[in-house]
Design a protein around this motif. Structure first.
Motif, PDB file in Angstrom:
ATOM      1  N   ALA A  76       0.966  -1.469   0.184  1.00  0.00           N
ATOM      2  CA  ALA A  76      -0.044  -0.284   0.186  1.00  0.00           C
ATOM      3  C   ALA A  76       0.955   1.111   0.153  1.00  0.00           C
ATOM      4  CB  ALA A  76      -0.558  -0.016   0.714  1.00  0.00           C
ATOM      5  N   THR A  77       0.106   1.709  -0.685  1.00  0.00           N
ATOM      6  CA  THR A  77       1.536   3.400  -0.573  1.00  0.00           C
ATOM      7  C   THR A  77      -0.131   4.673  -0.427  1.00  0.00           C
ATOM      8  OG1 THR A  77       0.506   3.676  -2.849  1.00  0.00           O
ATOM      9  CG2 THR A  77       2.697   2.521  -2.733  1.00  0.00           C
ATOM     10  N   ALA A  78      -1.521   4.736   0.413  1.00  0.00           N
ATOM     11  CA  ALA A  78      -2.124   6.031   0.045  1.00  0.00           C
ATOM     12  C   ALA A  78      -2.127   6.510   2.126  1.00  0.00           C
ATOM     13  CB  ALA A  78      -3.465   5.776   0.477  1.00  0.00           C
ATOM     14  N   GLY A  79      -0.823   5.137   2.560  1.00  0.00           N
ATOM     15  CA  GLY A  79      -0.647   6.503   4.138  1.00  0.00           C
ATOM     16  C   GLY A  79      -1.553   5.301   4.704  1.00  0.00           C
ATOM     17  N   ASN A  80      -1.003   6.175   6.228  1.00  0.00           N
ATOM     18  CA  ASN A  80      -1.054   6.255   7.927  1.00  0.00           C
ATOM     19  C   ASN A  80      -3.045   6.315   7.882  1.00  0.00           C
ATOM     20  OD1 ASN A  80       0.742   4.258   8.098  1.00  0.00           O
ATOM     21  ND2 ASN A  80       1.813   6.310   9.297  1.00  0.00           N
ATOM     22  N   TYR A  81      -3.412   6.990   7.241  1.00  0.00           N
ATOM     23  CA  TYR A  81      -4.272   8.087   7.558  1.00  0.00           C
ATOM     24  C   TYR A  81      -5.310   7.371   5.649  1.00  0.00           C
ATOM     25  CZ  TYR A  81      -2.470  10.271  10.179  1.00  0.00           C
ATOM     26  OH  TYR A  81      -0.805  10.563  11.888  1.00  0.00           O
ATOM     27  N   SER A  82      -4.704   6.654   5.362  1.00  0.00           N
ATOM     28  CA  SER A  82      -5.757   5.563   4.249  1.00  0.00           C
ATOM     29  C   SER A  82      -7.470   5.492   4.170  1.00  0.00           C
ATOM     30  CB  SER A  82      -5.981   4.904   3.924  1.00  0.00           C
ATOM     31  OG  SER A  82      -5.269   3.361   4.931  1.00  0.00           O
ATOM     32  N   GLY A  83      -7.588   5.049   5.985  1.00  0.00           N
ATOM     33  CA  GLY A  83      -9.089   4.668   5.984  1.00  0.00           C
ATOM     34  C   GLY A  83      -9.916   6.468   6.249  1.00  0.00           C
ATOM     35  N   MET A  84      -9.675   7.402   6.851  1.00  0.00           N
ATOM     36  CA  MET A  84     -10.197   8.855   6.602  1.00  0.00           C
ATOM     37  C   MET A  84     -10.299   8.660   5.415  1.00  0.00           C
ATOM     38  SD  MET A  84      -9.010  10.989  10.564  1.00  0.00           S
ATOM     39  CE  MET A  84      -7.339  10.674  10.108  1.00  0.00           C
ATOM     40  N   ILE A  85      -8.968   8.717   4.512  1.00  0.00           N
ATOM     41  CA  ILE A  85      -8.977   9.218   2.974  1.00  0.00           C
ATOM     42  C   ILE A  85      -9.917   9.068   2.172  1.00  0.00           C
ATOM     43  CG2 ILE A  85      -7.883   9.521   0.899  1.00  0.00           C
ATOM     44  CD1 ILE A  85      -4.944   9.883   2.803  1.00  0.00           C
ATOM     45  N   GLY A  86     -10.145   7.189   2.380  1.00  0.00           N
ATOM     46  CA  GLY A  86     -10.429   6.540   1.515  1.00  0.00           C
ATOM     47  C   GLY A  86     -12.891   6.884   1.983  1.00  0.00           C
ATOM     48  N   ALA A  87     -12.966   7.543   2.975  1.00  0.00           N
ATOM     49  CA  ALA A  87     -14.073   7.497   3.747  1.00  0.00           C
ATOM     50  C   ALA A  87     -14.429   8.501   2.985  1.00  0.00           C
ATOM     51  CB  ALA A  87     -13.864   6.849   5.145  1.00  0.00           C
ATOM     52  N   ALA A  88     -13.664   9.964   3.206  1.00  0.00           N
ATOM     53  CA  ALA A  88     -14.040  11.383   2.671  1.00  0.00           C
ATOM     54  C   ALA A  88     -14.290  11.385   0.819  1.00  0.00           C
ATOM     55  CB  ALA A  88     -12.934  12.060   3.154  1.00  0.00           C
ATOM     56  N   LEU A  89     -13.252  10.458  -0.135  1.00  0.00           N
ATOM     57  CA  LEU A  89     -13.454  10.161  -1.086  1.00  0.00           C
ATOM     58  C   LEU A  89     -15.056   9.247  -1.482  1.00  0.00           C
ATOM     59  CD1 LEU A  89      -9.474   9.398  -2.601  1.00  0.00           C
ATOM     60  CD2 LEU A  89     -11.233  11.816  -2.970  1.00  0.00           C
ATOM     61  N   LEU A  90     -15.508   9.312  -0.894  1.00  0.00           N
ATOM     62  CA  LEU A  90     -16.456   7.645  -0.841  1.00  0.00           C
ATOM     63  C   LEU A  90     -17.610   9.272  -1.303  1.00  0.00           C
ATOM     64  CD1 LEU A  90     -15.876   4.816   0.866  1.00  0.00           C
ATOM     65  CD2 LEU A  90     -16.472   5.074  -1.686  1.00  0.00           C
ATOM     66  N   ALA A  91     -17.313  10.124   0.026  1.00  0.00           N
ATOM     67  CA  ALA A  91     -18.520  10.577   1.385  1.00  0.00           C
ATOM     68  C   ALA A  91     -18.928  11.500   0.300  1.00  0.00           C
ATOM     69  CB  ALA A  91     -17.794  11.122   2.713  1.00  0.00           C
ATOM     70  N   LEU A  92     -17.020  12.352  -0.674  1.00  0.00           N
ATOM     71  CA  LEU A  92     -17.765  13.626  -1.233  1.00  0.00           C
ATOM     72  C   LEU A  92     -18.765  12.912  -2.777  1.00  0.00           C
ATOM     73  CD1 LEU A  92     -14.419  15.146  -0.404  1.00  0.00           C
ATOM     74  CD2 LEU A  92     -17.177  16.452   0.212  1.00  0.00           C
ATOM     75  N   ALA A  93     -17.369  12.109  -3.220  1.00  0.00           N
ATOM     76  CA  ALA A  93     -18.184  11.610  -4.756  1.00  0.00           C
ATOM     77  C   ALA A  93     -19.885  11.053  -4.547  1.00  0.00           C
ATOM     78  CB  ALA A  93     -17.539  10.682  -4.661  1.00  0.00           C
ATOM     79  N   LYS A  94     -20.278  11.041  -3.534  1.00  0.00           N
ATOM     80  CA  LYS A  94     -21.897   9.896  -3.606  1.00  0.00           C
ATOM     81  C   LYS A  94     -22.745  11.488  -4.135  1.00  0.00           C
ATOM     82  CE  LYS A  94     -24.671   7.650  -0.185  1.00  0.00           C
ATOM     83  NZ  LYS A  94     -24.529   5.945  -0.976  1.00  0.00           N
ATOM     84  N   GLU A  95     -23.733  11.305  -4.634  1.00  0.00           N
ATOM     85  CA  GLU A  95     -24.723  11.944  -5.366  1.00  0.00           C
ATOM     86  C   GLU A  95     -25.232  12.951  -4.029  1.00  0.00           C
ATOM     87  OE1 GLU A  95     -28.236  11.740  -8.082  1.00  0.00           O
ATOM     88  OE2 GLU A  95     -27.348  10.408  -7.576  1.00  0.00           O
ATOM     89  N   GLY A  96     -25.539  13.981  -4.311  1.00  0.00           N
ATOM     90  CA  GLY A  96     -26.351  15.104  -3.459  1.00  0.00           C
ATOM     91  C   GLY A  96     -25.049  15.805  -2.228  1.00  0.00           C
ATOM     92  N   VAL A  97     -23.974  15.622  -2.781  1.00  0.00           N
ATOM     93  CA  VAL A  97     -22.551  16.521  -2.066  1.00  0.00           C
ATOM     94  C   VAL A  97     -22.257  17.713  -2.449  1.00  0.00           C
ATOM     95  CG1 VAL A  97     -20.856  16.647  -0.851  1.00  0.00           C
ATOM     96  CG2 VAL A  97     -22.074  14.477  -0.520  1.00  0.00           C
TER      97      VAL A  97
END
Length: 292
Positions: free
Chosen positions: A271-292
């Motif tokens: 993996a290369t996304a780093g130690n905070y990949s969980g927060m990063i992934g959650a943020a990217l998913l949330a922001l991409a979800k329709e309606g944001v």
């Protein structure tokens, strides 16, 4: 640019920060020891939301435990979080939309968007730590299953009840591929309950043949699991993350996996996304979800 207030809730630590829609951390990273009470966890979440919600568009939470397909509730918490954790009503934390996802799924998404599996269509991520987490991405979508619990790495490795897993069942992949598993391998090989994973790694570095055998046994079990996953999902790559991934011989496992699978060759990557990949992934998913 849109932003999310992101959290990562685990058994020992809770992190939070602000992340933009490119996956960049743009705020201070706040760190808390995970409270031993339900009210304590709620208080941290509420305090952070009240402090930062005016600066963001959505609240994004990566959490231990399975999360429903609506991304609104935890449907099965883990033993490392307080009793009743799944009863938290996350959508009520803020007037803004609150999006939650399993931490391993979120980390897998971060790797897919900005990390080791970027540019692939099908990928499997394994988080090798005290336990084992997993996330599967197929054609730009997380594999969630009918209830949201897909990707849990508790498939059977052996049929004869050799080891009891933390989930209560026997011989799951997690109890053979985790840091806990490496300790158990060492205990069994040395007949010593006091041996640690650090002892094994130090011994390997010093050329201790017995410790090398123990590490190889652990890697063999990881390889067996990856072979099964590769045959099931035919992934472009399998990404290894977590604190134990650094001790895996990625090149060797890739060669042996590809020599024995029926699907086309796959790539094994760190993996290369780093130690905070969980927060990063959650943020990217949330922001991409329709309606944001």
């Amino acid at each position: 640019m849109k932003k999310a207030l992101a959290f990562d809730i685990g058994g020992t630590k809770i992190y939070s920060t602000i992340i933009d829609e490119t996956g960049k951390i743009v705020g201070e990273i706040d760190k808390f020891s995970t409270p031993k009470t339900l009210d304590g966890i709620k208080d941290i979440l509420k305090t952070q939301v009240q402090k930062y919600e005016k600066e963001v568009d959505v609240i994004a939470i990566a959490t231990a435990g399975a999360v429903n397909n609506e991304n609104t509730a935890v449907i099965g918490s883990t033993g490392n979080l307080v009793e009743g954790y799944y009863t938290i009503e996350f959508p009520k934390l803020s007037a803004k939309r609150v999006f939650i996802e399993n931490d391993a799924n979120a980390a897998a998404w971060a790797e897919y968007k900005i990390g080791a599996s970027r540019g692939t269509d099908v990928s499997v991520m394994l988080t090798l730590g005290t336990g084992v987490g997993g996330g599967i991405i197929i054609n730009n979508k997380l594999l969630k299953g009918k209830s949201g619990a897909a990707g849990e790495m508790h498939f059977k490795m052996y049929p004869d009840k050799r080891r009891k897993c933390t989930c209560g069942s026997y011989d799951c992949f997690e109890i053979y591929a985790s840091g806990t598993a490496l300790k158990l391998d060492a205990e069994e090989a040395l007949n010593d309950k006091n041996v640690t994973t650090y002892d094994v790694i130090d011994g390997v570095k010093n050329g201790d043949k017995k410790m090398i055998e123990i590490l190889n046994r652990w890697q063999r079990d990881i390889m067996i699991g990856i072979k099964g996953l590769a045959n099931l999902f035919d992934p472009d790559c399998v990404v290894l993350s977590g604190s134990m991934a650094q001790f895996v011989d990625v090149k060797k496992i890739e060669e042996e996996v590809n020599a024995d699978i029926v699907t086309s060759p796959t790539s094994i990557r760190l993996a290369t996304a780093g130690n905070y990949s969980g927060m990063i992934g959650a943020a990217l998913l949330a922001l991409a979800k329709e309606g944001v």
